[in-house]
Design a protein around this motif. Sequence first.
Motif, PDB file in Angstrom:
ATOM      1  N   THR A  44       0.839  -1.192   0.000  1.00  0.00           N
ATOM      2  CA  THR A  44       0.000   0.000   0.000  1.00  0.00           C
ATOM      3  C   THR A  44       0.880   1.251   0.000  1.00  0.00           C
ATOM      4  OG1 THR A  44      -0.109  -0.110   2.420  1.00  0.00           O
ATOM      5  CG2 THR A  44      -1.917  -1.142   1.186  1.00  0.00           C
ATOM      6  N   PRO A  45       0.340   2.400  -0.417  1.00  0.00           N
ATOM      7  CA  PRO A  45       1.146   3.622  -0.459  1.00  0.00           C
ATOM      8  C   PRO A  45       1.797   3.925   0.892  1.00  0.00           C
ATOM      9  CG  PRO A  45      -0.914   3.956  -1.621  1.00  0.00           C
ATOM     10  CD  PRO A  45      -1.011   2.607  -0.966  1.00  0.00           C
ATOM     11  N   GLY A  46       3.117   4.101   0.883  1.00  0.00           N
ATOM     12  CA  GLY A  46       3.848   4.475   2.080  1.00  0.00           C
ATOM     13  C   GLY A  46       4.186   3.337   3.009  1.00  0.00           C
ATOM     14  N   CYS A  47       3.817   2.110   2.687  1.00  0.00           N
ATOM     15  CA  CYS A  47       4.071   1.001   3.609  1.00  0.00           C
ATOM     16  C   CYS A  47       5.563   0.711   3.704  1.00  0.00           C
ATOM     17  CB  CYS A  47       3.315  -0.252   3.174  1.00  0.00           C
ATOM     18  SG  CYS A  47       3.996  -1.072   1.711  1.00  0.00           S
ATOM     19  N   GLY A  48       5.951   0.013   4.769  1.00  0.00           N
ATOM     20  CA  GLY A  48       7.341  -0.348   4.968  1.00  0.00           C
ATOM     21  C   GLY A  48       7.743  -1.569   4.164  1.00  0.00           C
ATOM     22  N   ALA A  49       9.050  -1.768   4.049  1.00  0.00           N
ATOM     23  CA  ALA A  49       9.562  -2.876   3.246  1.00  0.00           C
ATOM     24  C   ALA A  49       9.295  -4.229   3.872  1.00  0.00           C
ATOM     25  CB  ALA A  49      11.063  -2.693   3.027  1.00  0.00           C
ATOM     26  N   GLU A  50       8.969  -4.250   5.175  1.00  0.00           N
ATOM     27  CA  GLU A  50       8.793  -5.542   5.838  1.00  0.00           C
ATOM     28  C   GLU A  50       7.684  -6.371   5.209  1.00  0.00           C
ATOM     29  OE1 GLU A  50       6.348  -2.435   7.913  1.00  0.00           O
ATOM     30  OE2 GLU A  50       8.461  -2.608   7.328  1.00  0.00           O
ATOM     31  N   ILE A  51       6.707  -5.709   4.573  1.00  0.00           N
ATOM     32  CA  ILE A  51       5.612  -6.451   3.936  1.00  0.00           C
ATOM     33  C   ILE A  51       6.157  -7.385   2.853  1.00  0.00           C
ATOM     34  CG2 ILE A  51       5.171  -4.642   2.233  1.00  0.00           C
ATOM     35  CD1 ILE A  51       2.566  -7.011   3.805  1.00  0.00           C
ATOM     36  N   LEU A  52       7.276  -7.005   2.227  1.00  0.00           N
ATOM     37  CA  LEU A  52       7.821  -7.818   1.140  1.00  0.00           C
ATOM     38  C   LEU A  52       8.438  -9.117   1.635  1.00  0.00           C
ATOM     39  CD1 LEU A  52       9.473  -5.030  -1.050  1.00  0.00           C
ATOM     40  CD2 LEU A  52       7.202  -6.041  -1.269  1.00  0.00           C
ATOM     41  N   GLY A  53       8.674  -9.191   2.945  1.00  0.00           N
ATOM     42  CA  GLY A  53       9.234 -10.405   3.512  1.00  0.00           C
ATOM     43  C   GLY A  53       8.208 -11.471   3.817  1.00  0.00           C
ATOM     44  N   HIS A  54       6.924 -11.103   3.807  1.00  0.00           N
ATOM     45  CA  HIS A  54       5.892 -12.114   4.089  1.00  0.00           C
ATOM     46  C   HIS A  54       4.663 -11.896   3.217  1.00  0.00           C
ATOM     47  CE1 HIS A  54       5.550  -8.851   7.134  1.00  0.00           C
ATOM     48  NE2 HIS A  54       4.264  -8.914   6.838  1.00  0.00           N
ATOM     49  N   ILE A  55       4.903 -11.776   1.914  1.00  0.00           N
ATOM     50  CA  ILE A  55       3.814 -11.644   0.944  1.00  0.00           C
ATOM     51  C   ILE A  55       3.088 -12.978   0.787  1.00  0.00           C
ATOM     52  CG2 ILE A  55       3.425 -11.462  -1.549  1.00  0.00           C
ATOM     53  CD1 ILE A  55       5.296  -9.160  -1.661  1.00  0.00           C
ATOM     54  N   ASP A  56       1.783 -12.917   0.679  1.00  0.00           N
ATOM     55  CA  ASP A  56       0.983 -14.085   0.335  1.00  0.00           C
ATOM     56  C   ASP A  56       1.089 -14.285  -1.176  1.00  0.00           C
ATOM     57  OD1 ASP A  56      -0.856 -16.048  -0.186  1.00  0.00           O
ATOM     58  OD2 ASP A  56      -2.564 -15.010   0.739  1.00  0.00           O
ATOM     59  N   PHE A  57       1.889 -15.265  -1.594  1.00  0.00           N
ATOM     60  CA  PHE A  57       2.142 -15.457  -3.019  1.00  0.00           C
ATOM     61  C   PHE A  57       0.909 -15.950  -3.758  1.00  0.00           C
ATOM     62  CE2 PHE A  57       6.386 -14.761  -1.711  1.00  0.00           C
ATOM     63  CZ  PHE A  57       7.132 -14.455  -2.841  1.00  0.00           C
TER      64      PHE A  57
END
Length: 311
Positions: A44-57
Amino acid sequence: LAEHRLDPKKIHFKWDRSLPPAITIDPGDVVNCWTQEVTNGQVTPGCGAEILGHIDFDQLYPLAGPIHVSGAEPGDALEIEILSLEPDPWGWTGIIPGLGLLSQDFTTPYIKHFDLSDGKTTRLGDRVAIPLQPFCGTMGVARAEPGEHMVLPPGDFGGNMDIRHLNVGCTLLLPVMVEGALFSAGDCHAVQGDGEVCVTGIECPMSFSLRFGLRKAAHLPSPQFIVKRGRLSDHDGDDGYYATTGVGPDLLEDSRNAVRRMIDWLGKEHKLSPEDAYVLCSVAGDLKISEVVDQPNWIVSFYMPLGIFRG
């Protein structure tokens, strides 16, 4: 001839010839679509990079479709004319652990958010201005093989091709493999370099309009396309390019080394961090095979347009 608006909720996340059509159209019809960015709203706009470490593929690649084209049969070519591509005002590029050309070099999640609101350019910091050149990263027809298939690898049916020159005015030709073709599209990018080396362009939600036609009994072996632009890149200009190379017997390793050397140059010459340099390579630089006949070594070059550094 008719014009249709596809319900944005009509999406799917796998290639599967058994999926029911989201819409049925005739050759010559236009379909207007909108799709979420590639993570289907997890980023989402402005979110932190940590979301990329636990994406629901399982939520990656929300594709608009499938679109059933009446009269399309195996052996035909589906003709897709790209009429409009309009990014939403925001996009992102990220480094996702385990993915990308330099996944062994970059193991930590990293994200860069981009303002796309002027519709023409976006910026990476104060000194880099990148012209937008939007396209759908994924456009394909249903595969001939039954069952579910991941979107990530492309194939002779099209799919996740990430061909950045499939812009407005271009026509894509895809080999029809099942009755009705069952075309889908999404994974939209505001801009990307050839190679998409960090595995993301500027990913963004996007509205797009396509006109469909048929070429009977064309028997295409794989996707083909017609580009109607005098310059293949909006980066082209009088400033030229800086290029690095990788030389050796392995084209993939040559590609990695060409990008590594560009990242080094961007750090020394333009004071970019390794992460920002890698992101810039993915959204603005171009990998090219320069020589592939003088065995045992080949040459891959990586071009960075100098015009983006005007500030």
